[in-house]
Design an enzyme around this catalytic site. Structure first.
Site, PDB file in Angstrom:
ATOM      1  N   SER A 124      25.751 -41.324 -75.133  1.00  0.00           N
ATOM      2  CA  SER A 124      25.960 -40.142 -74.045  1.00  0.00           C
ATOM      3  C   SER A 124      27.268 -39.206 -74.427  1.00  0.00           C
ATOM      4  O   SER A 124      27.327 -38.649 -75.459  1.00  0.00           O
ATOM      5  CB  SER A 124      26.172 -40.585 -72.762  1.00  0.00           C
ATOM      6  N   HIS A 125      28.057 -39.113 -73.552  1.00  0.00           N
ATOM      7  CA  HIS A 125      29.311 -38.442 -73.698  1.00  0.00           C
ATOM      8  C   HIS A 125      30.396 -38.793 -74.310  1.00  0.00           C
ATOM      9  O   HIS A 125      31.546 -38.314 -74.590  1.00  0.00           O
ATOM     10  CB  HIS A 125      29.888 -38.081 -72.057  1.00  0.00           C
ATOM     11  N   ASP A 300      25.893 -32.941 -71.729  1.00  0.00           N
ATOM     12  CA  ASP A 300      26.566 -33.863 -72.667  1.00  0.00           C
ATOM     13  C   ASP A 300      25.795 -34.102 -73.983  1.00  0.00           C
ATOM     14  O   ASP A 300      24.878 -33.556 -74.332  1.00  0.00           O
ATOM     15  CB  ASP A 300      27.101 -34.889 -71.862  1.00  0.00           C
ATOM     16  N   ASP A 302      23.815 -36.332 -74.878  1.00  0.00           N
ATOM     17  CA  ASP A 302      22.228 -36.658 -74.874  1.00  0.00           C
ATOM     18  C   ASP A 302      21.551 -35.983 -73.637  1.00  0.00           C
ATOM     19  O   ASP A 302      20.559 -35.966 -73.528  1.00  0.00           O
ATOM     20  CB  ASP A 302      21.876 -38.164 -74.645  1.00  0.00           C
ATOM     21  N   ASP A 304      21.941 -35.207 -70.674  1.00  0.00           N
ATOM     22  CA  ASP A 304      21.514 -35.529 -69.351  1.00  0.00           C
ATOM     23  C   ASP A 304      22.437 -35.406 -68.451  1.00  0.00           C
ATOM     24  O   ASP A 304      22.166 -35.072 -67.228  1.00  0.00           O
ATOM     25  CB  ASP A 304      20.957 -37.046 -69.151  1.00  0.00           C
ATOM     26  N   ARG A 305      23.654 -35.002 -69.000  1.00  0.00           N
ATOM     27  CA  ARG A 305      24.642 -34.367 -67.896  1.00  0.00           C
ATOM     28  C   ARG A 305      24.774 -32.955 -67.888  1.00  0.00           C
ATOM     29  O   ARG A 305      24.272 -32.100 -69.090  1.00  0.00           O
ATOM     30  CB  ARG A 305      25.910 -34.880 -68.139  1.00  0.00           C
ATOM     31  N   LYS A 400      18.600 -38.348 -65.390  1.00  0.00           N
ATOM     32  CA  LYS A 400      19.384 -37.266 -65.142  1.00  0.00           C
ATOM     33  C   LYS A 400      18.991 -36.059 -66.124  1.00  0.00           C
ATOM     34  O   LYS A 400      18.519 -36.759 -67.259  1.00  0.00           O
ATOM     35  CB  LYS A 400      20.628 -37.460 -64.834  1.00  0.00           C
TER      36      LYS A 400
HETATM   37  C1  VG1 Z   1      29.403 -43.217 -65.909  1.00  0.00           C
HETATM   38  C2  VG1 Z   1      29.212 -42.454 -64.737  1.00  0.00           C
HETATM   39  C3  VG1 Z   1      27.714 -42.750 -64.101  1.00  0.00           C
HETATM   40  C4  VG1 Z   1      26.706 -42.323 -65.181  1.00  0.00           C
HETATM   41  C5  VG1 Z   1      26.857 -43.188 -66.363  1.00  0.00           C
HETATM   42  C6  VG1 Z   1      26.117 -42.953 -67.378  1.00  0.00           C
HETATM   43  O1  VG1 Z   1      29.254 -44.584 -65.903  1.00  0.00           O
HETATM   44  O2  VG1 Z   1      30.133 -42.733 -63.977  1.00  0.00           O
HETATM   45  O3  VG1 Z   1      27.448 -42.016 -62.909  1.00  0.00           O
HETATM   46  O4  VG1 Z   1      25.633 -42.714 -64.479  1.00  0.00           O
HETATM   47  O5  VG1 Z   1      28.194 -42.857 -66.740  1.00  0.00           O
HETATM   48  O6  VG1 Z   1      25.820 -41.478 -67.682  1.00  0.00           O
HETATM   49  P1  VG1 Z   1      30.441 -45.573 -65.570  1.00  0.00           P
HETATM   50  O7  VG1 Z   1      30.058 -46.956 -65.279  1.00  0.00           O
HETATM   51  O8  VG1 Z   1      31.314 -45.201 -66.776  1.00  0.00           O
HETATM   52  O9  VG1 Z   1      31.370 -44.948 -64.435  1.00  0.00           O
HETATM   53  V1  VG1 Z   1      25.615 -41.183 -69.325  1.00  0.00           V
HETATM   54  O10 VG1 Z   1      25.398 -39.358 -69.287  1.00  0.00           O
HETATM   55  O11 VG1 Z   1      26.965 -41.575 -69.906  1.00  0.00           O
HETATM   56  O12 VG1 Z   1      24.273 -41.908 -69.902  1.00  0.00           O
HETATM   57 CO    CO Z   2      24.593 -38.748 -71.046  1.00  0.00          CO
END
Ligand code: VG1
Ligand code: CO
Length: 583
Positions: A124-125, A300, A302, A304-305, A400
């Site tokens: 992801s990010h 981000d 992937d 989704d953000r 998302k």
């Molecule tokens: C974080 C965010 C959460 C989100 C998750 C995955 O998780 O707080 O809201 O759903 O990332 O997003 P955590 O457990 O690190 O707080 V992504 O775009 O990283 O798949």
């Molecule tokens: Co993501």
């Protein structure tokens, strides 16, 4: 046609293969350890059971980060050996997380087949590259991330795994070329089909939004638009969607060529990491450009953000989902017949609650992580949902969706400006948000992240906070000792969620302090980091007085921030005097 045989290889368990908030995320070097990925993939097939594997079609792709290409070849071979009938891959192994969800739900293959699940390769990010992060997660038939029942089973299997299957004689497949490669194995034919990364997703977006209305908005001489892909997979969609479909200028896109290492940056759409966009939108600390665009957005790694910006103006993700929900029925054809309900993750501000209350919509508060929205959507109880972490989406898929959020905002802007003639006063992003605050009040909001903290120190912070919760009167004495200008605490607990659909319970989902005036402090440990621990502190204050809704967020929240950091003894336990990131 090449044929392959099934080979059984012995292996031994790797520690720590427990999927977090959204899949297994570790350093690339960890994934490169002998059989590390193999174990996880085989454990997933074991946990799914033959019924969900043999003869099935499975999607394998991701955000294109470093190690993806090797990973895809490994997964193809293990899948073939486990009796999977067909693998679907986006060209060059690129598919955004929302596109994978859309493909599982909607794509029908040449023989009428549908995908039964997907391995999504992304962290992801988190940054990418040889010394950065890789990640893998499994999504199931509904297009959403595997629920805890399955991820726990996968994890348990990884702790005892001693063998995996792989296809011997199966050559590496060319994933750069669109087309189908066919093979035969002991169970019969096995195909790998590579297709365009964006087609299915763009088709879905066309069915949801009025793209011609958005196109008109983008064509207005008084409107300007820019999008930053942060070198992630969003770029594979942005050109098709914004330039080809909506006729945006090519110069309105930046960092839209996906790179294995995201150009060395954090592909995280927030005010800290999306530097170029922030500067372009006039929000930088130095030298704002003369005339920033009216609308800016980023996604981000992937995709989704999302982050939504107006000219010199930041929209908090918590406000964004509330504003989308408040305007969806009027502005977005998909929602024309009304919303089934709305939902937010617990730490997300209560802005959405106020909208739900006002519009008499069903409302749900779930733990952090998109998987918790899936059951609600499958049961027809929720149309729009969001998280404070720059995640917004709807029941069109089960993830998302960054570009969806951008199109949702453009739809709202198009709707608000439909009767504004050229030369009239354009309704801007900032106008929409300020109007919203005037109607519903404003939830001032900020999040402090302390990344890569020593895991023991993080645990001490959390234990200490739970201890404080045992007596509200004592707690209030401490709070008023820190600051006399904040309200008293009325309730304090650890968030627990009972899924209204399947009755499953998720406990210890964040430590909450609820104040008399509606303010909130929330503390939780991240489940997406790859090293050490990340402590997240969420700070929120609701102000209804119209005269005060325009204030500066950090200034308004200063007393509460002070209370939060002293209450948890952040510096004492972690030795950190300031957070890594403030959003
Ligand atoms: C974080 C965010 C959460 C989100 C998750 C995955 O998780 O707080 O809201 O759903 O990332 O997003 P955590 O457990 O690190 O707080 V992504 O775009 O990283 O798949
Ligand atoms: Co993501």
């Amino acid at each position: 046609m090449a044929s392959f045989t099934v080979a059984k290889r012995t292996t031994s368990p790797h520690e720590g293969q427990k999927p977090g908030t959204s899949g297994l995320r570790k350093k690339v070097t960890e994934f490169q350890k002998e059989n590390y990925l193999h174990n996880f993939v085989q454990a997933t097939f074991f946990a799914l059971g033959e019924d969900k594997v043999k003869g099935k079609t499975i999607v394998v792709s991701g955000d294109g980060r470093y190690f993806s290409r090797e990973a895809i070849q490994i997964i193809i071979k293990i899948a073939a050996a486990n009796g999977v009938r067909r693998i679907w891959i986006g060209q060059n192994g690129l598919l955004s997380t929302p596109a994978v969800s859309a493909i599982i739900r909607n794509r029908v293959g040449q023989e009428g087949e549908k995908a039964s699940g997907a391995f999504i390769l992304t962290a992801s990010h988190n940054p990418g590259g040889p010394h950065e992060d890789f990640g893998i997660k499994y999504n199931t038939e509904n297009g959403g991330p595997a629920l805890e029942g399955l991820t726990n089973k996968i994890y348990e299997t990884t702790t005892t795994i001693n063998e995996f299957y792989t296809a011997d004689g199966l050559p590496d497949v060319d994933i750069a070329q669109i087309g189908t490669s066919s093979f035969t194995g002991p169970d019969g034919p096995f195909d790998v089909e590579v297709f365009d990364s964006a087609d299915d997703y763009v088709k879905l977006m066309k069915s949801i939004f009025d793209l011609s209305a958005i196109k008109e908005l983008l064509a207005r001489p008084d409107f300007s638009f820019c999008f930053d892909g942060l070198h992630g997979v969003a770029g594979a969609y942005a050109t098709k969607l914004f330039v080809q479909e909506l006729s945006a200028k090519e110069s309105s896109l930046c960092n839209c060529i996906p790179k294995e290492d995201f150009g060395g940056g954090h592909p995280d759409p927030n005010l800290t990491y999306a530097k170029e966009l922030v500067l372009r939108m006039g929000l930088g600390k130095t030298g704002p450009p003369a005339d920033p665009p009216e609308f800016g957005a980023a996604a981000d790694g992937d995709a989704d953000r999302n982050m939504i910006l107006g000219k010199r103006f930041f929209v908090t993700p918590s406000d964004s989902v509330a504003i989308i929900a408040a305007n969806a029925v009027d502005s977005i054809p998909y929602f024309r017949s009304g919303l089934k309900g709305v939902a937010r993750s617990m730490p997300t501000s209560a802005a959405l609650d106020v909208v739900a209350n006002n519009l008499k919509l069903r409302f749900f508060e779930v733990p952090t992580g998109w998987k918790f929205f899936g059951n609600l959507m499958d049961a027809g109880m929720c149309s729009i949902c969001g998280e404070e972490s720059f995640g917004t989406g709807s029941d069109h898929i089960r993830e998302k969706d960054g570009l969806w959020a951008v199109l949702a905002w453009l739809s709202i802007l198009a709707y608000k400006n439909k009767d504004v003639p050229a030369g009239g006063k354009l309704v801007t992003v900032e106008d929409i948000v300020r109007q919203y605050w005037a109607t519903y009040g404003r939830h001032f909001y900020t999040r402090y992240d302390y990344e890569n903290v020593d895991a023991n120190a993080a645990k001490k912070v959390m234990d200490h906070l739970v201890e404080l919760q045992s007596s509200i009167p004592d707690l209030n004495k401490i709070v008023s000792g820190i600051r006399s200008d904040v309200a008293g605490i009325k309730e304090a607990d650890e968030f627990e969620y009972k899924d209204p659909v399947d009755g499953s319970v998720a406990s210890h989902q964040g430590i909450r302090f609820l104040f008399q005036d509606g303010s909130r402090l929330v503390f939780r440990l991240s489940g997406t980091g790859s090293v050490g621990a990340t402590i997240r502190v969420y700070i929120e204050q609701y102000i209804q007085d119209k005269a005060k809704t325009g204030g500066d967020a950090q200034e308004t929240l200063e007393p509460l921030v002070d209370v939060a950091l002293k209450l948890c003894k952040m510096e004492e336990f972690t030795k950190r005097s300031s957070p890594t990131v403030i959003t």
